[in-house]
Write a protein that holds these residues in place. Structure first.
Motif, PDB file in Angstrom:
ATOM      1  N   THR A 117      72.043 -49.854 -20.534  1.00  0.00           N
ATOM      2  CA  THR A 117      70.626 -49.631 -20.253  1.00  0.00           C
ATOM      3  C   THR A 117      70.354 -49.694 -18.759  1.00  0.00           C
ATOM      4  O   THR A 117      69.632 -48.849 -18.206  1.00  0.00           O
ATOM      5  CB  THR A 117      69.774 -50.677 -20.984  1.00  0.00           C
ATOM      6  OG1 THR A 117      70.034 -50.590 -22.390  1.00  0.00           O
ATOM      7  CG2 THR A 117      68.293 -50.438 -20.724  1.00  0.00           C
TER       8      THR A 117
ATOM      9  N   TRP B 248      71.724 -46.676 -17.144  1.00  0.00           N
ATOM     10  CA  TRP B 248      70.873 -45.529 -17.435  1.00  0.00           C
ATOM     11  C   TRP B 248      69.575 -45.598 -16.624  1.00  0.00           C
ATOM     12  O   TRP B 248      69.091 -44.573 -16.121  1.00  0.00           O
ATOM     13  CB  TRP B 248      70.579 -45.496 -18.922  1.00  0.00           C
ATOM     14  CG  TRP B 248      69.738 -44.326 -19.358  1.00  0.00           C
ATOM     15  CD1 TRP B 248      68.489 -44.361 -19.850  1.00  0.00           C
ATOM     16  CD2 TRP B 248      70.110 -42.943 -19.318  1.00  0.00           C
ATOM     17  NE1 TRP B 248      68.036 -43.103 -20.140  1.00  0.00           N
ATOM     18  CE2 TRP B 248      69.008 -42.195 -19.825  1.00  0.00           C
ATOM     19  CE3 TRP B 248      71.245 -42.249 -18.922  1.00  0.00           C
ATOM     20  CZ2 TRP B 248      69.029 -40.818 -19.931  1.00  0.00           C
ATOM     21  CZ3 TRP B 248      71.258 -40.878 -19.031  1.00  0.00           C
ATOM     22  CH2 TRP B 248      70.174 -40.170 -19.523  1.00  0.00           C
ATOM     23  N   VAL B 249      69.036 -46.827 -16.500  1.00  0.00           N
ATOM     24  CA  VAL B 249      67.808 -46.992 -15.717  1.00  0.00           C
ATOM     25  C   VAL B 249      68.055 -46.632 -14.257  1.00  0.00           C
ATOM     26  O   VAL B 249      67.248 -45.949 -13.615  1.00  0.00           O
ATOM     27  CB  VAL B 249      67.273 -48.421 -15.855  1.00  0.00           C
ATOM     28  CG1 VAL B 249      66.171 -48.696 -14.836  1.00  0.00           C
ATOM     29  CG2 VAL B 249      66.741 -48.663 -17.261  1.00  0.00           C
TER      30      VAL B 249
ATOM     31  N   PHE C 275      70.378 -44.660 -13.134  1.00  0.00           N
ATOM     32  CA  PHE C 275      70.554 -43.202 -13.076  1.00  0.00           C
ATOM     33  C   PHE C 275      69.212 -42.485 -13.139  1.00  0.00           C
ATOM     34  O   PHE C 275      68.952 -41.546 -12.378  1.00  0.00           O
ATOM     35  CB  PHE C 275      71.455 -42.760 -14.235  1.00  0.00           C
ATOM     36  CG  PHE C 275      71.567 -41.273 -14.390  1.00  0.00           C
ATOM     37  CD1 PHE C 275      72.346 -40.520 -13.524  1.00  0.00           C
ATOM     38  CD2 PHE C 275      70.871 -40.620 -15.396  1.00  0.00           C
ATOM     39  CE1 PHE C 275      72.437 -39.148 -13.665  1.00  0.00           C
ATOM     40  CE2 PHE C 275      70.959 -39.250 -15.549  1.00  0.00           C
ATOM     41  CZ  PHE C 275      71.742 -38.512 -14.679  1.00  0.00           C
ATOM     42  N   LEU C 276      68.353 -42.969 -14.068  1.00  0.00           N
ATOM     43  CA  LEU C 276      67.034 -42.340 -14.187  1.00  0.00           C
ATOM     44  C   LEU C 276      66.218 -42.530 -12.926  1.00  0.00           C
ATOM     45  O   LEU C 276      65.509 -41.620 -12.485  1.00  0.00           O
ATOM     46  CB  LEU C 276      66.293 -42.922 -15.387  1.00  0.00           C
ATOM     47  CG  LEU C 276      66.793 -42.499 -16.771  1.00  0.00           C
ATOM     48  CD1 LEU C 276      65.960 -43.164 -17.853  1.00  0.00           C
ATOM     49  CD2 LEU C 276      66.750 -40.992 -16.935  1.00  0.00           C
ATOM     50  N   ARG C 277      66.292 -43.737 -12.339  1.00  0.00           N
ATOM     51  CA  ARG C 277      65.564 -43.965 -11.094  1.00  0.00           C
ATOM     52  C   ARG C 277      66.043 -43.024  -9.997  1.00  0.00           C
ATOM     53  O   ARG C 277      65.239 -42.480  -9.232  1.00  0.00           O
ATOM     54  CB  ARG C 277      65.729 -45.419 -10.648  1.00  0.00           C
ATOM     55  CG  ARG C 277      64.896 -46.407 -11.464  1.00  0.00           C
ATOM     56  CD  ARG C 277      65.102 -47.813 -10.963  1.00  0.00           C
ATOM     57  NE  ARG C 277      64.272 -48.769 -11.684  1.00  0.00           N
ATOM     58  CZ  ARG C 277      64.312 -50.083 -11.503  1.00  0.00           C
ATOM     59  NH1 ARG C 277      65.142 -50.587 -10.596  1.00  0.00           N
ATOM     60  NH2 ARG C 277      63.533 -50.872 -12.197  1.00  0.00           N
ATOM     61  N   ARG C 278      67.367 -42.869  -9.906  1.00  0.00           N
ATOM     62  CA  ARG C 278      67.909 -41.964  -8.901  1.00  0.00           C
ATOM     63  C   ARG C 278      67.434 -40.535  -9.162  1.00  0.00           C
ATOM     64  O   ARG C 278      67.020 -39.824  -8.238  1.00  0.00           O
ATOM     65  CB  ARG C 278      69.422 -42.024  -8.916  1.00  0.00           C
ATOM     66  CG  ARG C 278      70.086 -41.163  -7.852  1.00  0.00           C
ATOM     67  CD  ARG C 278      71.585 -41.309  -7.916  1.00  0.00           C
ATOM     68  NE  ARG C 278      71.974 -42.700  -7.758  1.00  0.00           N
ATOM     69  CZ  ARG C 278      73.078 -43.227  -8.291  1.00  0.00           C
ATOM     70  NH1 ARG C 278      73.872 -42.478  -9.029  1.00  0.00           N
ATOM     71  NH2 ARG C 278      73.363 -44.493  -8.088  1.00  0.00           N
ATOM     72  N   GLN C 279      67.468 -40.142 -10.459  1.00  0.00           N
ATOM     73  CA  GLN C 279      66.995 -38.806 -10.794  1.00  0.00           C
ATOM     74  C   GLN C 279      65.511 -38.646 -10.473  1.00  0.00           C
ATOM     75  O   GLN C 279      65.081 -37.613  -9.953  1.00  0.00           O
ATOM     76  CB  GLN C 279      67.231 -38.526 -12.282  1.00  0.00           C
ATOM     77  CG  GLN C 279      68.697 -38.397 -12.660  1.00  0.00           C
ATOM     78  CD  GLN C 279      69.342 -37.181 -12.018  1.00  0.00           C
ATOM     79  OE1 GLN C 279      68.767 -36.116 -11.975  1.00  0.00           O
ATOM     80  NE2 GLN C 279      70.558 -37.360 -11.503  1.00  0.00           N
ATOM     81  N   VAL C 280      64.735 -39.718 -10.786  1.00  0.00           N
ATOM     82  CA  VAL C 280      63.295 -39.658 -10.507  1.00  0.00           C
ATOM     83  C   VAL C 280      63.049 -39.541  -9.011  1.00  0.00           C
ATOM     84  O   VAL C 280      62.198 -38.763  -8.559  1.00  0.00           O
ATOM     85  CB  VAL C 280      62.588 -40.898 -11.091  1.00  0.00           C
ATOM     86  CG1 VAL C 280      61.168 -41.006 -10.566  1.00  0.00           C
ATOM     87  CG2 VAL C 280      62.583 -40.820 -12.611  1.00  0.00           C
ATOM     88  N   ARG C 281      63.809 -40.351  -8.198  1.00  0.00           N
ATOM     89  CA  ARG C 281      63.654 -40.259  -6.748  1.00  0.00           C
ATOM     90  C   ARG C 281      64.002 -38.865  -6.245  1.00  0.00           C
ATOM     91  O   ARG C 281      63.293 -38.304  -5.398  1.00  0.00           O
ATOM     92  CB  ARG C 281      64.516 -41.314  -6.054  1.00  0.00           C
ATOM     93  CG  ARG C 281      63.965 -42.725  -6.147  1.00  0.00           C
ATOM     94  CD  ARG C 281      64.641 -43.623  -5.133  1.00  0.00           C
ATOM     95  NE  ARG C 281      66.075 -43.724  -5.371  1.00  0.00           N
ATOM     96  CZ  ARG C 281      66.652 -44.649  -6.114  1.00  0.00           C
ATOM     97  NH1 ARG C 281      65.902 -45.568  -6.710  1.00  0.00           N
ATOM     98  NH2 ARG C 281      67.952 -44.685  -6.288  1.00  0.00           N
TER      99      ARG C 281
ATOM    100  N   ARG D  83      64.025 -36.061  -7.996  1.00  0.00           N
ATOM    101  CA  ARG D  83      63.022 -35.098  -8.452  1.00  0.00           C
ATOM    102  C   ARG D  83      61.719 -35.267  -7.678  1.00  0.00           C
ATOM    103  O   ARG D  83      61.051 -34.281  -7.347  1.00  0.00           O
ATOM    104  CB  ARG D  83      62.755 -35.283  -9.952  1.00  0.00           C
ATOM    105  CG  ARG D  83      63.950 -34.944 -10.822  1.00  0.00           C
ATOM    106  CD  ARG D  83      64.256 -33.454 -10.804  1.00  0.00           C
ATOM    107  NE  ARG D  83      65.408 -33.119 -11.624  1.00  0.00           N
ATOM    108  CZ  ARG D  83      65.340 -32.870 -12.928  1.00  0.00           C
ATOM    109  NH1 ARG D  83      64.175 -32.921 -13.536  1.00  0.00           N
ATOM    110  NH2 ARG D  83      66.425 -32.573 -13.603  1.00  0.00           N
TER     111      ARG D  83
END
Length: 461
Positions: free
Chosen positions: A183, A186-187, A189-195, A197
């Protein structure tokens, strides 16, 4: 007692010492073991009398099968999985199958029925104290752990275990750790993707804003060009209408006088011929003046007229212009000039000032009743020369004031007074080129006053 299994398993060895339950003894000997049970060699003992057995050690379930607790009195917490009871000759034999945190072991009791262990509910959570024996499995596949009990006092009922006790805790812990780690990964990774994006969206938004700003600027330029084109079209229309109207009269005069001279030259007296020639000259002068105004406005609008300052005598310039306008208008209205200058060097554009003042003075005379005086005043305020031209004419309607300096615009109350509508437009352009301002104060039927302020003194000149 707990050492009975030691004696019973080694019954064939005469040197082993049996121990009676309830006795406290002190044993001295060499420890040894057979394949199935521990025993002592060369034992000497001393009976200490009746007393409790030695204290039990509380151990972890996973330490039962490692052999370190063999022949030791231990206490283990476990769950009851199975119970088997056998009675014969007033004696009781019970065998329990226990689950100690996943490690299976046996607990046995042999004794009189009076010392029987009470009934226990299935799956009960117990704390069991007994002599631990670890015996190899005959199939060499592992070891069998057995606890020998003395009686009911060695079994303590703790109640039913919680519902999660059956859960494989290690697996759950590993699964929880894996889930938590996964988790968190994944969080992250998602934060990096959000940054990423978000950065991409911010950059795209900035680009869109820049494109929108450029589009707005282009739209404004197009609108400005359209307005200029519209104004130019209106200017052309006004020009055609004005020129055709203003040229019609002098051209008609010229044509009529020329035809009369051609057809009746011999019949006309010298004075009549001179009159017709004078009409032709006057009409030609009117057309020339109109063309001069149109050409001047065109040069100013196209930027071909530049501001060229030079030293000048303002009083002398104004006096000459008063004489010129009076002569051009046949002294229709007297022009009263007042100068309040206290001296000082002036620098300005003689040509621009001439266009400004001639147009203002000519209009004041043109739109005033014959004989009414026109006031012309010159004074200095700070670094500015202030020219004021006032008449007692028909004035300007309030609706016409906003359009006063537009080319070809004429007031609604001018009547049949000839004019092109270019004079005040030329005044405004020339004042702007000179870096000054022009203001109009008028009320219909009460005359008009124009005030021009231009920098001609000091550093502003």
């Amino acid at each position: 007692g707990p050492l009975v299994p030691l004696n019973s398993l080694s019954i064939d060895h005469s040197h082993l010492v049996p121990v009676t339950a309830g006795d406290a003894v002190e044993l001295v000997g060499a420890p040894a073991r057979t394949e199935f049970a521990p025993y002592l060699v060369d034992v000497e003992y001393r009976r200490l009398g009746p007393g409790p057995p030695p204290g039990a050690r509380r151990i972890r379930p996973e330490a039962l099968a490692d052999g370190a607790n063999d022949a030791a009195l231990v206490t283990v917490r476990a769950r009851l999985r199975h119970r088997e009871t056998t009675r014969a000759g007033g004696r009781l034999r019970e065998q329990f199958t226990l689950d100690a945190a996943g490690a299976m072991l046996e607990a046995r009791f042999e004794g009189p029925e009076a010392n029987a262990i009470p009934e226990l509910p299935g799956d009960a959570l117990l704390e069991v104290t007994g002599l631990c024996t670890v015996m190899p499995d005959p199939g060499k596949r592992g070891r069998t752990v057995r606890l020998w009990l003395r009686g009911a006092e060695d079994v303590h009922y703790l109640g039913r275990p919680p519902f999660w006790d059956d859960w494989p805790m290690r697996q759950l812990a590993l699964g929880g750790f894996a889930l938590t780690f996964g988790t968190m990964t994944w969080v992250v990774f998602l934060r990096r993707q959000v940054r990423q994006r978000t950065s991409a969206l911010v950059a795209a938004n900035g680009q869109l804003l820049e494109n929108a700003a450029r589009l707005r600027q282009s739209e404004q330029e197009v609108q400005r060009a359209l307005r200029q084109e519209k104004e130019l079209s209106q200017l052309k229309t006004h020009f055609v209408n004005t020129v055709s109207h203003e040229f019609r009269t002098p051209l008609g005069v010229i044509m009529a006088s020329a035809e009369n001279l051609r057809d009746y030259h011999d019949r006309f007296s010298a004075d009549q011929r001179a009159g017709h020639l004078g009409d032709i000259v006057e009409a030609s002068r009117t057309m020339s003046g109109l063309m001069e105004e149109v050409l001047l406005l065109g040069r100013v609008e196209s930027g071909k007229v530049a501001f060229k300052p030079a030293p000048l005598d303002l009083r002398s310039l104004c006096e000459r212009l008063v004489e010129e306008v009076g002569a051009a208008t046949d002294q229709r209205c007297p022009i009263r000039f007042a100068c309040a200058l206290a001296g000082g060097d002036a620098r300005g554009d003689d040509g621009l000032l001439r266009h400004i003042l001639v147009n203002l003075l000519s209009n004041a005379v043109k739109y005033s009743p014959a004989g009414r005086p026109v006031e012309f005043r010159l004074e200095a305020r700070d670094n500015f020369a202030v020219f004021t031209v006032s008449d007692q004419g028909a004035g300007i309607a309030a609706a016409d004031l906003p359009h006063l300096f537009e080319p070809f615009h004429r007031g609604a109350n001018v009547g049949d007074v000839a004019g092109s509508g270019l004079g005040l437009a030329i005044v405004k352009r020339c004042v702007d080129l000179h870096g000054g301002t022009v203001e109009c104060s008028s009320r219909e039927g009460d005359g008009t006053t124009f005030t021009v302020r231009v920098p001609v003194f000091g550093r502003l000149a």
